[in-house]
Design a protein around this motif. Structure first.
Motif, PDB file in Angstrom:
ATOM      1  N   VAL A   1     -16.874  37.552  28.442  1.00 21.66           N
ATOM      2  CA  VAL A   1     -15.596  38.035  28.970  1.00 21.66           C
ATOM      3  C   VAL A   1     -15.868  39.365  29.666  1.00 21.66           C
ATOM      4  N   THR A   2     -15.763  39.376  30.992  1.00 25.17           N
ATOM      5  CA  THR A   2     -15.994  40.608  31.750  1.00 25.17           C
ATOM      6  C   THR A   2     -14.663  41.337  31.908  1.00 25.17           C
ATOM      7  N   ASN A   3     -14.387  42.195  30.944  1.00 29.40           N
ATOM      8  CA  ASN A   3     -13.117  42.915  30.935  1.00 29.40           C
ATOM      9  C   ASN A   3     -13.239  44.320  31.512  1.00 29.40           C
ATOM     10  N   ALA A   4     -14.402  44.954  31.380  1.00 31.06           N
ATOM     11  CA  ALA A   4     -14.578  46.323  31.861  1.00 31.06           C
ATOM     12  C   ALA A   4     -14.411  46.378  33.380  1.00 31.06           C
ATOM     13  N   THR A   5     -13.750  47.430  33.863  1.00 33.76           N
ATOM     14  CA  THR A   5     -13.533  47.607  35.302  1.00 33.76           C
ATOM     15  C   THR A   5     -14.616  48.456  35.949  1.00 33.76           C
ATOM     16  N   GLY A   6     -15.350  49.211  35.135  1.00 32.87           N
ATOM     17  CA  GLY A   6     -16.346  50.112  35.682  1.00 32.87           C
ATOM     18  C   GLY A   6     -15.784  51.436  36.129  1.00 32.87           C
ATOM     19  N   LEU A   7     -14.481  51.649  35.946  1.00 26.20           N
ATOM     20  CA  LEU A   7     -13.853  52.895  36.396  1.00 26.20           C
ATOM     21  C   LEU A   7     -13.839  53.959  35.297  1.00 26.20           C
ATOM     22  N   TYR A   8     -13.791  53.540  34.050  1.00 32.43           N
ATOM     23  CA  TYR A   8     -13.986  54.430  32.912  1.00 32.43           C
ATOM     24  C   TYR A   8     -13.115  55.683  32.946  1.00 32.43           C
TER      25      TYR A   8
ATOM     26  N   ALA B   1     -22.970  50.427  26.565  1.00 28.76           N
ATOM     27  CA  ALA B   1     -23.606  50.236  27.868  1.00 28.76           C
ATOM     28  C   ALA B   1     -22.594  50.515  28.966  1.00 28.76           C
ATOM     29  N   ASP B   2     -23.064  51.100  30.036  1.00 35.12           N
ATOM     30  CA  ASP B   2     -22.296  51.221  31.267  1.00 35.12           C
ATOM     31  C   ASP B   2     -22.571  49.952  32.067  1.00 35.12           C
ATOM     32  N   VAL B   3     -21.586  49.091  32.186  1.00 32.21           N
ATOM     33  CA  VAL B   3     -21.840  47.788  32.802  1.00 32.21           C
ATOM     34  C   VAL B   3     -22.020  47.853  34.311  1.00 32.21           C
ATOM     35  N   THR B   4     -21.833  49.033  34.909  1.00 29.39           N
ATOM     36  CA  THR B   4     -22.146  49.172  36.332  1.00 29.39           C
ATOM     37  C   THR B   4     -23.623  49.480  36.548  1.00 29.39           C
ATOM     38  N   ASP B   5     -24.355  49.731  35.463  1.00 29.57           N
ATOM     39  CA  ASP B   5     -25.777  50.060  35.521  1.00 29.57           C
ATOM     40  C   ASP B   5     -26.572  48.828  35.076  1.00 29.57           C
ATOM     41  N   ARG B   6     -27.296  48.226  35.988  1.00 27.88           N
ATOM     42  CA  ARG B   6     -27.983  46.963  35.685  1.00 27.88           C
ATOM     43  C   ARG B   6     -28.979  47.109  34.541  1.00 27.88           C
TER      44      ARG B   6
ATOM     45  N   GLY C   1      -5.044  58.398  55.075  1.00 25.67           N
ATOM     46  CA  GLY C   1      -5.265  59.594  54.269  1.00 25.67           C
ATOM     47  C   GLY C   1      -6.213  59.362  53.107  1.00 25.67           C
ATOM     48  N   THR C   2      -6.528  58.085  52.833  1.00 24.54           N
ATOM     49  CA  THR C   2      -7.505  57.750  51.793  1.00 24.54           C
ATOM     50  C   THR C   2      -8.805  57.355  52.489  1.00 24.54           C
ATOM     51  N   SER C   3      -9.911  57.922  52.079  1.00 27.81           N
ATOM     52  CA  SER C   3     -11.169  57.652  52.773  1.00 27.81           C
ATOM     53  C   SER C   3     -11.638  56.221  52.536  1.00 27.81           C
ATOM     54  N   VAL C   4     -12.298  55.684  53.539  1.00 27.29           N
ATOM     55  CA  VAL C   4     -12.903  54.364  53.402  1.00 27.29           C
ATOM     56  C   VAL C   4     -13.948  54.393  52.296  1.00 27.29           C
ATOM     57  N   GLU C   5     -14.653  55.504  52.185  1.00 25.24           N
ATOM     58  CA  GLU C   5     -15.686  55.635  51.166  1.00 25.24           C
ATOM     59  C   GLU C   5     -15.102  55.512  49.763  1.00 25.24           C
ATOM     60  N   TYR C   6     -13.918  56.045  49.553  1.00 24.52           N
ATOM     61  CA  TYR C   6     -13.279  55.940  48.241  1.00 24.52           C
ATOM     62  C   TYR C   6     -12.957  54.477  47.930  1.00 24.52           C
ATOM     63  N   THR C   7     -12.405  53.765  48.909  1.00 21.86           N
ATOM     64  CA  THR C   7     -12.094  52.344  48.706  1.00 21.86           C
ATOM     65  C   THR C   7     -13.359  51.553  48.404  1.00 21.86           C
ATOM     66  N   GLU C   8     -14.427  51.831  49.155  1.00 22.60           N
ATOM     67  CA  GLU C   8     -15.701  51.160  48.910  1.00 22.60           C
ATOM     68  C   GLU C   8     -16.193  51.439  47.489  1.00 22.60           C
ATOM     69  N   TRP C   9     -16.029  52.651  47.031  1.00 23.18           N
ATOM     70  CA  TRP C   9     -16.499  53.043  45.697  1.00 23.18           C
ATOM     71  C   TRP C   9     -15.777  52.269  44.609  1.00 23.18           C
ATOM     72  N   ILE C  10     -14.447  52.147  44.737  1.00 21.24           N
ATOM     73  CA  ILE C  10     -13.660  51.407  43.751  1.00 21.24           C
ATOM     74  C   ILE C  10     -14.096  49.939  43.713  1.00 21.24           C
ATOM     75  N   VAL C  11     -14.224  49.323  44.870  1.00 18.96           N
ATOM     76  CA  VAL C  11     -14.610  47.914  44.938  1.00 18.96           C
ATOM     77  C   VAL C  11     -16.021  47.728  44.377  1.00 18.96           C
ATOM     78  N   GLN C  12     -16.920  48.636  44.731  1.00 18.16           N
ATOM     79  CA  GLN C  12     -18.297  48.527  44.252  1.00 18.16           C
ATOM     80  C   GLN C  12     -18.366  48.616  42.733  1.00 18.16           C
TER      81      GLN C  12
END
Length: 264
Positions: free
Chosen positions: A99-106, A73-78, A117-128
């Motif tokens: 135990v929630t070990n997966a980061t969702g970054l895969y 399962a992709d744990v970022t997909d409900r 130089g790093t977009s806000v959108e990229y930071t939002e994506w990582i956190v999301q």
């Protein structure tokens, strides 16, 4: 003791309780799955892409006399998490340890770069991605724990939530969100018999870390009070302690597992 070192001669404190470990095909997740199984848990080994490795984890658990099941399962997909939980509980029983070990970054390319130089959108994506990886499983499993009046959740973050470093703003924010979730959920779930704790590993020698330059690994080992880098089993032991009923008066904690690196 390497990444795949077996957890031997451990007290069987879980007595057949069902545990779901996300991101358990390698590294900290795999070590945690093996350790929980060695202590008597029945383990659902979640993976996203590492089917072969997940099945190897299951095989090692079964060879040692335990019971486990590999579940993709992709744990970022409900929707996928909903299916994951249903399959785990149908095949193994109600999940009592999560135990929630997966980061969702895969394995996506995580940039280490200054904020400018790093977009806000990229930071939002990582956190999301991190938030979904942690909150989706909790959202679908916690209500059952509350109904049964018993359960233990351990969220895996990182020491970056407490000891940030230049170039790591997205990851530091993501891991800080895990720590915040642990503290709030512990307050909300505690009255119903459910404990929520977290761990913040420092640099742990997994397949990802093995790709770091040797000088980086040596420097981190020298910074650590114990003068070595961490291993997946170091983290798995703490997770198993937090998950077990003997730690029943411990909730809302977020334990750094960094060999004392944060002390210097």
């Amino acid at each position: 003791m390497g990444e795949h070192a077996p957890a031997e001669a451990q007290p069987r404190v879980f007595h057949g309780q069902v545990a779901l470990v996300t991101g358990a095909s390698s590294g900290i997740g795999a070590a945690t799955a093996r350790t929980l199984a060695a202590r008597g848990a029945v383990v659902a080994v979640n993976y996203h892409r590492g089917e072969t490795m997940a099945k190897e984890v299951v095989e090692s658990i079964e060879t040692a006399g335990g019971r486990a099941l590999a579940l993709q399962a992709d744990v970022t997909d409900r929707d996928q998490v909903k299916d994951l939980v249903e399959r785990a509980q149908t095949e193994l029983g109600p999940v009592e340890i999560l135990v929630t070990n997966a980061t969702g970054l895969y394995g996506f390319d995580v940039k280490v770069a200054p904020f400018i130089g790093t977009s806000v959108e990229y930071t939002e994506w990582i956190v999301q991605r991190q938030l979904r990886a942690v909150l989706n499983p909790i959202d679908l499993i916690l209500p059952g724990m509350i109904d049964r009046g018993h359960g233990s959740i351990v969220a895996v973050g990182a020491a970056l939530s407490r000891t940030p470093a230049p170039g790591f703003l997205p990851l530091s924010m993501a891991k800080a969100s895990v720590e915040a979730a642990v503290k709030v959920l512990a307050q909300e779930a505690g009255p119903y018999g459910v404990r929520v704790n977290g761990v913040g590993p420092g640099l742990i020698i997994t397949r990802v870390a093995e790709g770091l330059p040797e000088q980086v690994l040596r420097a981190n080992a020298q910074r650590a009070s114990v003068r070595r880098n961490g291993l997946p089993q170091d983290v798995a032991e703490v997770i198993a302690f937090l998950a077990a009923d003997p730690a029943g008066y411990l909730t809302g904690s977020y334990l750094l597992i960094d060999g004392g690196t944060a002390l210097v």
